[in-house]
Enzyme design. Structure first.
Site, PDB file in Angstrom:
ATOM      1  CE  LYS A  25      -2.969   0.533   3.587  1.00 29.38           C
ATOM      2  NZ  LYS A  25      -2.807   1.816   4.281  1.00 29.38           N
ATOM      3  CB  SER A  26       3.814   2.270   2.023  1.00 30.05           C
ATOM      4  OG  SER A  26       3.260   2.160   3.290  1.00 30.05           O
ATOM      5  NE  ARG A  30       6.328   6.480   0.822  1.00 32.13           N
ATOM      6  CZ  ARG A  30       5.460   6.277   1.806  1.00 32.13           C
ATOM      7  NH1 ARG A  30       4.362   5.582   1.610  1.00 32.13           N
ATOM      8  NH2 ARG A  30       5.700   6.784   3.022  1.00 32.13           N
ATOM      9  N   GLY A  98      -4.854   7.960   5.530  1.00 33.63           N
ATOM     10  CA  GLY A  98      -3.958   8.946   6.140  1.00 33.63           C
ATOM     11  C   GLY A  98      -2.719   9.156   5.283  1.00 33.63           C
ATOM     12  NE  ARG A 126      -5.362   8.232  10.906  1.00 32.66           N
ATOM     13  CZ  ARG A 126      -4.722   7.396  10.116  1.00 32.66           C
ATOM     14  NH1 ARG A 126      -5.361   6.842   9.096  1.00 32.66           N
ATOM     15  NH2 ARG A 126      -3.470   7.091  10.340  1.00 32.66           N
ATOM     16  CB  SER A 169       5.052   9.976  11.561  1.00 37.74           C
ATOM     17  OG  SER A 169       4.255  10.092  10.399  1.00 37.74           O
ATOM     18  CD  GLN A 171       0.612   8.275   7.225  1.00 35.28           C
ATOM     19  OE1 GLN A 171      -0.004   9.152   7.831  1.00 35.28           O
ATOM     20  NE2 GLN A 171       0.103   7.079   7.003  1.00 35.28           N
ATOM     21  CG  ASP A 317       0.757   0.078   9.432  1.00 34.01           C
ATOM     22  OD1 ASP A 317       0.418   0.936  10.263  1.00 34.01           O
ATOM     23  OD2 ASP A 317       1.102   0.362   8.273  1.00 34.01           O
ATOM     24  NE  ARG A 348      -5.002   0.111  13.213  1.00 33.75           N
ATOM     25  CZ  ARG A 348      -4.340   0.201  12.071  1.00 33.75           C
ATOM     26  NH1 ARG A 348      -3.022   0.322  12.068  1.00 33.75           N
ATOM     27  NH2 ARG A 348      -4.984   0.160  10.929  1.00 33.75           N
TER      28      ARG A 348
HETATM   29  C1  S3P Z   1       2.711   4.798   6.267  1.00 32.29           C
HETATM   30  C2  S3P Z   1       3.248   5.178   7.465  1.00 32.29           C
HETATM   31  C3  S3P Z   1       2.720   4.748   8.773  1.00 32.29           C
HETATM   32  C4  S3P Z   1       1.788   3.562   8.640  1.00 32.29           C
HETATM   33  C5  S3P Z   1       0.820   3.740   7.506  1.00 32.29           C
HETATM   34  C6  S3P Z   1       1.551   3.863   6.198  1.00 32.29           C
HETATM   35  C7  S3P Z   1       3.295   5.296   5.018  1.00 32.29           C
HETATM   36  O1  S3P Z   1       1.996   5.822   9.352  1.00 32.29           O
HETATM   37  O2  S3P Z   1       1.070   3.379   9.841  1.00 32.29           O
HETATM   38  O3  S3P Z   1      -0.068   2.637   7.425  1.00 32.29           O
HETATM   39  O4  S3P Z   1       2.967   4.767   3.940  1.00 32.29           O
HETATM   40  O5  S3P Z   1       4.120   6.221   5.093  1.00 32.29           O
HETATM   41  P1  S3P Z   1       2.698   6.956  10.272  1.00 32.29           P
HETATM   42  O6  S3P Z   1       3.608   7.727   9.426  1.00 32.29           O
HETATM   43  O7  S3P Z   1       1.535   7.791  10.753  1.00 32.29           O
HETATM   44  O8  S3P Z   1       3.356   6.206  11.375  1.00 32.29           O
END
Ligand code: S3P
Length: 434
Positions: A25-26, A30, A98, A126, A169, A171, A317, A348
């Site tokens: 997914k990540s 991207r 998110g 969030r 994080s 993100q 995760d 969670r």
């Molecule tokens: C992610 C970063 C993580 C993870 C999310 C995916 C990403 O979040 O929990 O499912 O793709 O960069 P955080 O950056 O909030 O920890």
């Protein structure tokens, strides 16, 4: 009123087989974003066509990017270049994601037009000041709604910053690095702990100069991205559910081909091994700058553990799954330093605790974690609170409960693992959805 979706699992530990899991997914988010900002056509193989990444795809289309997804096995993104995005006619709805919202905010901070980012009920709760603050320091005007989405962005010409992130994080780090592509000079992000480095790796694949290591990542702008091919590996976060089923199996165990094993993501494998799991990694290779391998899990006798703090961000995760497995392990498991879990698709910690209690498990809740006493899981009903990873965690451990387990509110499994039920059925899990 339409009934909420549910998953029902009958006990049974006859699990075995060899599968592939959906794309990461990540990395899929991207690949779309960097493909959109690149010059030329980017080809994405193995894209995760789950709802989260499709929300990013729709948002980029609304920003004027042509994306051909008529063949879901090969997504073609016609890059518009760093400055080629166009204002969207309306708010950009990022659904449950998110990652989509925060990363795109970094990109939109560098545009010369206004944008609004919003999402579903869970996303609207969030925290977004964590990205708004550094992006404001770079020069963008950003308004959040009581700290949450909708987020209004008036993009500006940005300047580089040195940002000491207060949270571990990826993100937040990625939002700042993506904004840094637009700034004139070097943008640096210093993290309190190691987080996933997919943004840094993929920027390099698109030809951008990035330095990273020792909790520091930096990018030099203004950057030029060159279109390329991205091969998205299977998502270890989805593979984790299959591996857990392999460990709990009383049959032959499971094997998964082409799974991403990026060192910043493999906390779950390390924790499972600490718990006594028999996990093997074979045939490692590198694809599009990401390490990939075949990962297998054999029937294992799981023990409770104290989870080392440094593994928490590397398994963030997968912690709901670890909570659920701890309830089936022998002895006590303690997880601390995981306060971030309260800011995910649901709180969670709270949701896992109330569901474990409903299944007769002894649990103690801390502000930043839990203590779980393992043993025999009872049957019953749990509510995932619309959180995909909580739903899948209970679906897997239900295989060793004394009675069936019903999991309510499971629609969002499609955000990250669209064919979860079918794939788990093919391995022998006695699971149905309704
Ligand atoms: C992610 C970063 C993580 C993870 C999310 C995916 C990403 O979040 O929990 O499912 O793709 O960069 P955080 O950056 O909030 O920890």
């Amino acid at each position: 009123m339409s009934e909420v979706a549910k998953i029902i699992v009958q006990p049974g530990r006859n699990i075995s087989g060899c599968v592939r899991v959906p794309g990461d997914k990540s990395i899929s988010h991207r690949a779309l974003m960097l493909g959109a900002l690149a010059e030329g056509q980017t080809l994405i193989y193995g894209f995760l066509a789950g709802e989260d990444c499709l929300a990013t795809l729709c948002a980029l289309r609304a920003l004027g990017v042509q994306i051909d997804d008529s063949d879901r096995k090969l997504i073609k993104v016609a890059g518009v270049g760093l400055k080629g995005l166009r204002p969207s006619a309306g708010p950009l709805d990022m659904g449950n994601s998110g990652t989509g919202l925060r990363l795109l905010a970094g990109v939109l901070a560098g545009q010369s037009f206004n944008s609004e980012l919003t999402g579903d009920e869970s996303l609207l709760k969030r925290p977004m000041e964590r990205i708004a603050k550094p992006l404001r320091r770079m020069g963008a005007e950003i308004e959040t709604t009581d700290g949450c989405p909708p987020v209004h962005i008036r993009g500006e010409s940005l300047h580089p910053i040195v940002f000491q992130s207060p949270v571990a994080s990826a993100q937040v780090k990625s939002a700042v690095l993506l904004a840094g592509l637009y700034a004139d000079g070097t943008t640096r992000v210093q993290e309190p702990a190691v987080t996933r480095d997919h943004t840094e790796r993929m920027l390099q694949t698109f030809g951008v100069q990035v330095q990273s290591g020792d909790l520091l990542s930096e990018v030099k702008g203004p950057a030029k991205l060159t279109a390329c091919e991205v091969h998205v590996p299977g998502d270890l976060s989805s593979a984790a559910f299959v591996l857990a089923a392999g460990c709990l199996s009383q049959s032959d165990g499971v094997s998964i081909e082409s799974v991403g094993i990026n060192p910043t993501r493999i906390g779950v494998i390390e924790i499972l091994r600490l718990m006594g799991a028999d996990i093997n990694i074979e045939a490692p290779s590198i694809e599009s700058g990401e390490p990939v391998a075949t990962v297998s899990a054999l029937p294992s006798s799981l023990q409770g553990v104290v989870i080392p703090a440094e593994l928490v961000p590397l398994a963030i995760d997968e912690l709901p799954l670890i909570f659920a497995l701890a309830a089936c392990a022998e002895g006590e498991t303690i997880i601390r330093g995981a306060e971030e879990l309260r800011h995910k698709e649901s709180d969670r910690i709270a949701i896992m605790v109330s569901n474990l209690l409903a299944l007769g498990v002894e649990v103690e809740e801390f502000p930043d974690g839990v203590r779980i006493v393992g043993g025999q899981l009872q049957g019953g009903t749990v509510n995932s609170a619309g959180d995909h990873r909580i739903a899948m965690a209970f679906a897997v451990v239900a295989m060793c409960a004394t009675q069936p387990i019903t999991i309510l509110d499971t629609d969002n499994v499609a955000t990250s693992f669209p064919d979860f039920v079918t794939l788990m059925q093919s391995l022998g899990l006695r699971v149905t959805d309704a």
